[in-house]
Design a protein around this motif. Sequence first.
Motif, PDB file in Angstrom:
ATOM      1  N   GLY A  37       0.811  -1.210   0.000  1.00  0.00           N
ATOM      2  CA  GLY A  37       0.000   0.000   0.000  1.00  0.00           C
ATOM      3  C   GLY A  37       0.848   1.264   0.000  1.00  0.00           C
ATOM      4  N   PHE A  38       0.164   2.380   0.119  1.00  0.00           N
ATOM      5  CA  PHE A  38       0.781   3.702   0.116  1.00  0.00           C
ATOM      6  C   PHE A  38       0.002   4.589   1.066  1.00  0.00           C
ATOM      7  CE2 PHE A  38       0.988   8.073  -1.286  1.00  0.00           C
ATOM      8  CZ  PHE A  38       2.344   8.271  -1.504  1.00  0.00           C
ATOM      9  N   SER A  39       0.729   5.399   1.834  1.00  0.00           N
ATOM     10  CA  SER A  39       0.090   6.348   2.758  1.00  0.00           C
ATOM     11  C   SER A  39       0.841   7.667   2.720  1.00  0.00           C
ATOM     12  CB  SER A  39       0.115   5.818   4.196  1.00  0.00           C
ATOM     13  OG  SER A  39      -0.598   4.634   4.309  1.00  0.00           O
ATOM     14  N   TYR A  40       0.124   8.767   2.807  1.00  0.00           N
ATOM     15  CA  TYR A  40       0.768  10.066   2.936  1.00  0.00           C
ATOM     16  C   TYR A  40       1.205  10.254   4.384  1.00  0.00           C
ATOM     17  CZ  TYR A  40      -0.592  11.272  -1.762  1.00  0.00           C
ATOM     18  OH  TYR A  40      -0.702  11.287  -3.126  1.00  0.00           O
ATOM     19  N   VAL A  41       2.450  10.731   4.563  1.00  0.00           N
ATOM     20  CA  VAL A  41       2.997  10.909   5.909  1.00  0.00           C
ATOM     21  C   VAL A  41       3.572  12.305   6.137  1.00  0.00           C
ATOM     22  CG1 VAL A  41       3.479   8.454   6.245  1.00  0.00           C
ATOM     23  CG2 VAL A  41       5.227   9.924   5.232  1.00  0.00           C
ATOM     24  N   GLY A  42       3.541  13.162   5.128  1.00  0.00           N
ATOM     25  CA  GLY A  42       4.082  14.502   5.263  1.00  0.00           C
ATOM     26  C   GLY A  42       3.649  15.381   4.102  1.00  0.00           C
ATOM     27  N   GLU A  43       4.090  16.623   4.167  1.00  0.00           N
ATOM     28  CA  GLU A  43       3.746  17.584   3.113  1.00  0.00           C
ATOM     29  C   GLU A  43       4.799  18.677   3.090  1.00  0.00           C
ATOM     30  OE1 GLU A  43       0.033  20.601   2.096  1.00  0.00           O
ATOM     31  OE2 GLU A  43      -0.292  18.897   3.416  1.00  0.00           O
ATOM     32  N   ASP A  44       5.162  19.104   1.898  1.00  0.00           N
ATOM     33  CA  ASP A  44       6.118  20.207   1.756  1.00  0.00           C
ATOM     34  C   ASP A  44       5.548  21.478   2.376  1.00  0.00           C
ATOM     35  OD1 ASP A  44       7.610  18.417   0.219  1.00  0.00           O
ATOM     36  OD2 ASP A  44       7.014  19.318  -1.688  1.00  0.00           O
ATOM     37  N   THR A  45       6.434  22.373   2.832  1.00  0.00           N
ATOM     38  CA  THR A  45       5.971  23.675   3.320  1.00  0.00           C
ATOM     39  C   THR A  45       5.602  24.549   2.121  1.00  0.00           C
ATOM     40  OG1 THR A  45       8.144  24.711   3.289  1.00  0.00           O
ATOM     41  CG2 THR A  45       7.505  23.561   5.332  1.00  0.00           C
ATOM     42  N   ARG A  51       4.200  19.108  -3.173  1.00  0.00           N
ATOM     43  CA  ARG A  51       3.085  18.181  -2.978  1.00  0.00           C
ATOM     44  C   ARG A  51       3.125  17.554  -1.592  1.00  0.00           C
ATOM     45  NH1 ARG A  51       6.084  15.370  -6.820  1.00  0.00           N
ATOM     46  NH2 ARG A  51       7.629  14.075  -5.853  1.00  0.00           N
ATOM     47  N   LYS A  52       2.150  16.690  -1.351  1.00  0.00           N
ATOM     48  CA  LYS A  52       2.171  15.824  -0.172  1.00  0.00           C
ATOM     49  C   LYS A  52       3.236  14.760  -0.396  1.00  0.00           C
ATOM     50  CE  LYS A  52      -2.591  16.367   1.245  1.00  0.00           C
ATOM     51  NZ  LYS A  52      -3.845  15.679   1.558  1.00  0.00           N
ATOM     52  N   ARG A  53       3.758  14.218   0.687  1.00  0.00           N
ATOM     53  CA  ARG A  53       4.827  13.216   0.606  1.00  0.00           C
ATOM     54  C   ARG A  53       4.374  11.917   1.267  1.00  0.00           C
ATOM     55  NH1 ARG A  53       9.355  14.838  -2.402  1.00  0.00           N
ATOM     56  NH2 ARG A  53       9.108  17.066  -2.677  1.00  0.00           N
ATOM     57  N   GLY A  54       4.781  10.840   0.684  1.00  0.00           N
ATOM     58  CA  GLY A  54       4.261   9.568   1.150  1.00  0.00           C
ATOM     59  C   GLY A  54       5.290   8.518   1.447  1.00  0.00           C
ATOM     60  N   ALA A  55       4.744   7.373   1.819  1.00  0.00           N
ATOM     61  CA  ALA A  55       5.539   6.184   2.087  1.00  0.00           C
ATOM     62  C   ALA A  55       4.824   4.993   1.467  1.00  0.00           C
ATOM     63  CB  ALA A  55       5.718   5.989   3.588  1.00  0.00           C
ATOM     64  N   GLN A  56       5.554   4.298   0.667  1.00  0.00           N
ATOM     65  CA  GLN A  56       5.080   3.079   0.034  1.00  0.00           C
ATOM     66  C   GLN A  56       5.522   1.936   0.948  1.00  0.00           C
ATOM     67  OE1 GLN A  56       7.481   2.448  -3.375  1.00  0.00           O
ATOM     68  NE2 GLN A  56       5.884   1.387  -4.502  1.00  0.00           N
ATOM     69  N   TRP A  57       4.647   0.985   1.205  1.00  0.00           N
ATOM     70  CA  TRP A  57       5.012  -0.102   2.110  1.00  0.00           C
ATOM     71  C   TRP A  57       4.615  -1.453   1.524  1.00  0.00           C
ATOM     72  CZ3 TRP A  57       0.885  -2.994   3.633  1.00  0.00           C
ATOM     73  CH2 TRP A  57      -0.370  -2.385   3.527  1.00  0.00           C
ATOM     74  N   ASN A  73       9.281   2.546   1.847  1.00  0.00           N
ATOM     75  CA  ASN A  73      10.058   3.422   0.976  1.00  0.00           C
ATOM     76  C   ASN A  73       9.436   4.814   1.068  1.00  0.00           C
ATOM     77  OD1 ASN A  73      11.753   4.434  -1.012  1.00  0.00           O
ATOM     78  ND2 ASN A  73      10.418   3.732  -2.667  1.00  0.00           N
ATOM     79  N   HIS A  74      10.201   5.768   1.579  1.00  0.00           N
ATOM     80  CA  HIS A  74       9.677   7.104   1.883  1.00  0.00           C
ATOM     81  C   HIS A  74      10.368   8.175   1.051  1.00  0.00           C
ATOM     82  CE1 HIS A  74       8.490  10.643   4.099  1.00  0.00           C
ATOM     83  NE2 HIS A  74       9.691  10.826   4.605  1.00  0.00           N
ATOM     84  N   HIS A  75       9.594   9.114   0.531  1.00  0.00           N
ATOM     85  CA  HIS A  75      10.138  10.295  -0.139  1.00  0.00           C
ATOM     86  C   HIS A  75       9.759  11.490   0.717  1.00  0.00           C
ATOM     87  CE1 HIS A  75      10.708  12.629  -4.169  1.00  0.00           C
ATOM     88  NE2 HIS A  75      11.591  12.961  -3.247  1.00  0.00           N
ATOM     89  N   GLY A  76      10.752  12.043   1.426  1.00  0.00           N
ATOM     90  CA  GLY A  76      10.502  13.058   2.446  1.00  0.00           C
ATOM     91  C   GLY A  76      10.167  14.437   1.927  1.00  0.00           C
ATOM     92  N   PRO A  77       9.581  15.240   2.818  1.00  0.00           N
ATOM     93  CA  PRO A  77       9.124  16.593   2.463  1.00  0.00           C
ATOM     94  C   PRO A  77      10.256  17.613   2.343  1.00  0.00           C
ATOM     95  CG  PRO A  77       8.586  16.103   4.751  1.00  0.00           C
ATOM     96  CD  PRO A  77       9.191  14.868   4.181  1.00  0.00           C
ATOM     97  N   LEU A  78       9.920  18.705   1.657  1.00  0.00           N
ATOM     98  CA  LEU A  78      10.805  19.857   1.482  1.00  0.00           C
ATOM     99  C   LEU A  78      10.323  21.013   2.338  1.00  0.00           C
ATOM    100  CD1 LEU A  78      11.137  19.726  -2.408  1.00  0.00           C
ATOM    101  CD2 LEU A  78      12.861  19.028  -0.727  1.00  0.00           C
TER     102      LEU A  78
END
Length: 130
Positions: A37-45, A51-57, A73-78
């Motif tokens: 699955g995939f879940s959003y866990v953060g968002e850029d300022t 965009r919103k930032r997520g984690a694929q699991w 697998n996470h792509h972190g916010p800016l």
Amino acid sequence: HWLAQKAGLAEDYEVRQGPEEICVAYRKSVWDSLDYGFSYVGEDTRAEFWRKRGAQWLRLRHKSSMRTALVINHHGPLPVASGGVCGGMGTAHNLLALVNDKGVRGDAVVIAGDFNAGQSSVTIGQLKKR
């Protein structure tokens, strides 16, 4: 997945493409997929909003040992090292909540990706404590 095919790896690897430019691959002869699955866990300022930032699991079971793993697998916010809107503490909390929600007792846990955060960031510091 086109990249695995182009590299000659599609026969051996299962590739899961997630939204927001993230993907994960595993060797089909070694692992069975249990869940994904995939879940959003953060968002850029707003300063660097993309965009919103997520984690694929995904949960995997090792075919020979029968042990299980939760891979995130996470792509972190800016901006980098900020943790985005949630801050570093909040982003780490959201990732750990995902581990708690999707993992099963006994799973090995791997959190990887482009965190957009260095070793001295709050996000990484909080994850290291676990």
